[in-house]
Design a protein around this motif. Structure first.
Motif, short mmCIF file in Angstrom:
data_model
loop_
_atom_site.label_atom_id
_atom_site.label_comp_id
_atom_site.label_asym_id
_atom_site.label_seq_id
_atom_site.Cartn_x
_atom_site.Cartn_y
_atom_site.Cartn_z
N PHE A 1 0.86 -1.19 0.00
CA PHE A 1 0.00 0.00 0.00
C PHE A 1 0.89 1.23 0.00
CE2 PHE A 1 -2.40 3.30 2.26
CZ PHE A 1 -3.55 3.35 1.48
N CYS A 2 0.70 2.09 -0.98
CA CYS A 2 1.52 3.30 -1.06
C CYS A 2 0.94 4.35 -0.12
CB CYS A 2 1.54 3.83 -2.50
SG CYS A 2 2.48 5.37 -2.64
N LYS A 3 1.77 4.81 0.82
CA LYS A 3 1.31 5.82 1.76
C LYS A 3 1.27 7.21 1.15
CE LYS A 3 3.17 3.22 5.61
NZ LYS A 3 4.30 3.09 6.56
N SER A 4 1.86 7.33 -0.02
CA SER A 4 1.91 8.65 -0.65
C SER A 4 0.67 8.92 -1.50
CB SER A 4 3.18 8.74 -1.51
OG SER A 4 3.28 10.01 -2.09
N CYS A 5 0.31 7.94 -2.35
CA CYS A 5 -0.87 8.13 -3.20
C CYS A 5 -2.05 7.29 -2.74
CB CYS A 5 -0.52 7.82 -4.66
SG CYS A 5 0.01 6.14 -4.96
N HIS A 6 -1.90 6.55 -1.62
CA HIS A 6 -2.98 5.79 -1.00
C HIS A 6 -3.63 4.81 -1.96
CE1 HIS A 6 -2.61 8.43 2.47
NE2 HIS A 6 -2.65 9.46 1.65
N TYR B 1 9.92 1.35 -5.42
CA TYR B 1 9.25 2.63 -5.68
C TYR B 1 7.82 2.37 -6.11
CZ TYR B 1 13.92 4.66 -5.66
OH TYR B 1 15.16 5.05 -5.30
N CYS B 2 7.00 3.37 -5.88
CA CYS B 2 5.61 3.28 -6.32
C CYS B 2 5.54 3.56 -7.83
CB CYS B 2 4.76 4.31 -5.56
SG CYS B 2 3.07 4.45 -6.17
N PRO B 3 4.82 2.71 -8.61
CA PRO B 3 4.74 2.95 -10.06
C PRO B 3 3.87 4.15 -10.41
CG PRO B 3 3.38 1.08 -9.45
CD PRO B 3 4.11 1.49 -8.21
N HIS B 4 3.00 4.60 -9.47
CA HIS B 4 2.11 5.73 -9.78
C HIS B 4 2.75 7.07 -9.45
CE1 HIS B 4 -1.21 3.12 -10.79
NE2 HIS B 4 -1.04 2.45 -9.66
N CYS B 5 3.22 7.18 -8.20
CA CYS B 5 3.73 8.49 -7.77
C CYS B 5 5.25 8.49 -7.63
CB CYS B 5 3.09 8.89 -6.44
SG CYS B 5 3.51 7.81 -5.07
N ASN B 6 5.87 7.35 -7.89
CA ASN B 6 7.32 7.23 -7.86
C ASN B 6 7.90 7.50 -6.47
OD1 ASN B 6 9.52 6.44 -9.37
ND2 ASN B 6 10.19 8.55 -9.74
ZN LIG Z 1 2.23 5.99 -4.74
#
Ligand SMILES: [Zn+2]
Length: 131
Positions: A67-72, A118-123
């Motif tokens: 779970f990406c904490k940046s883009c949720h 890394y997150c593929p959406h928000c990097n």
């Molecule tokens: Zn993200």
């Protein structure tokens, strides 16, 4: 004998004697007070322990679902291999022992690298796998 003189002698104050002072400490000397001497105490405060929490988690060497904490969002991480100090030391060691033509090998072997996720959406950086 002159009786008048004898009368004056009787009425005269006794001669002052400066040597008849009571024995004692010299002036300016103050004896210590009786009882235990107070001990000066210093207050010792316990050391403050700083607890630092980070948002990065330890992850595996393969892309992982998290779970990406940046883009949720639920994402599968993108990994990037990164050379570490250990990678450089292996290459240096190969040079030292005379295998300098093989010094490039540690830079191509994944087990000699750290893996960053890394997150593929928000990097956003999500964590590392440390070798
Ligand atoms: Zn993200």
């Amino acid at each position: 004998m002159n009786p008048e003189y004898s009368e004056k002698q009787r009425m005269a104050p006794p001669p002052y004697s400066s040597s008849e002072q009571p024995p004692g400490p010299p002036p300016g000397f103050y004896p210590p007070p009786p009882g235990p001497v107070p001990v000066q105490t210093t207050t010792v405060y316990p050391a403050t322990v700083a607890v630092v929490t980070t948002n990065v988690a330890a992850m595996g060497s393969q892309p992982s679902h998290t779970f990406c904490k940046s883009c949720h969002q639920d994402i599968t991480t993108v990994i990037r291999h990164k050379a570490t100090t250990k990678t450089h030391l292996f290459a240096l060691l190969l040079c030292i022992i005379g295998c300098w033509p093989c010094a490039w090998i540690p830079y191509c072997v994944d087990s000699c690298h750290n893996v960053d996720h890394y997150c593929p959406h928000c990097n956003a950086y999500l964590g590392s796998y440390l070798n």
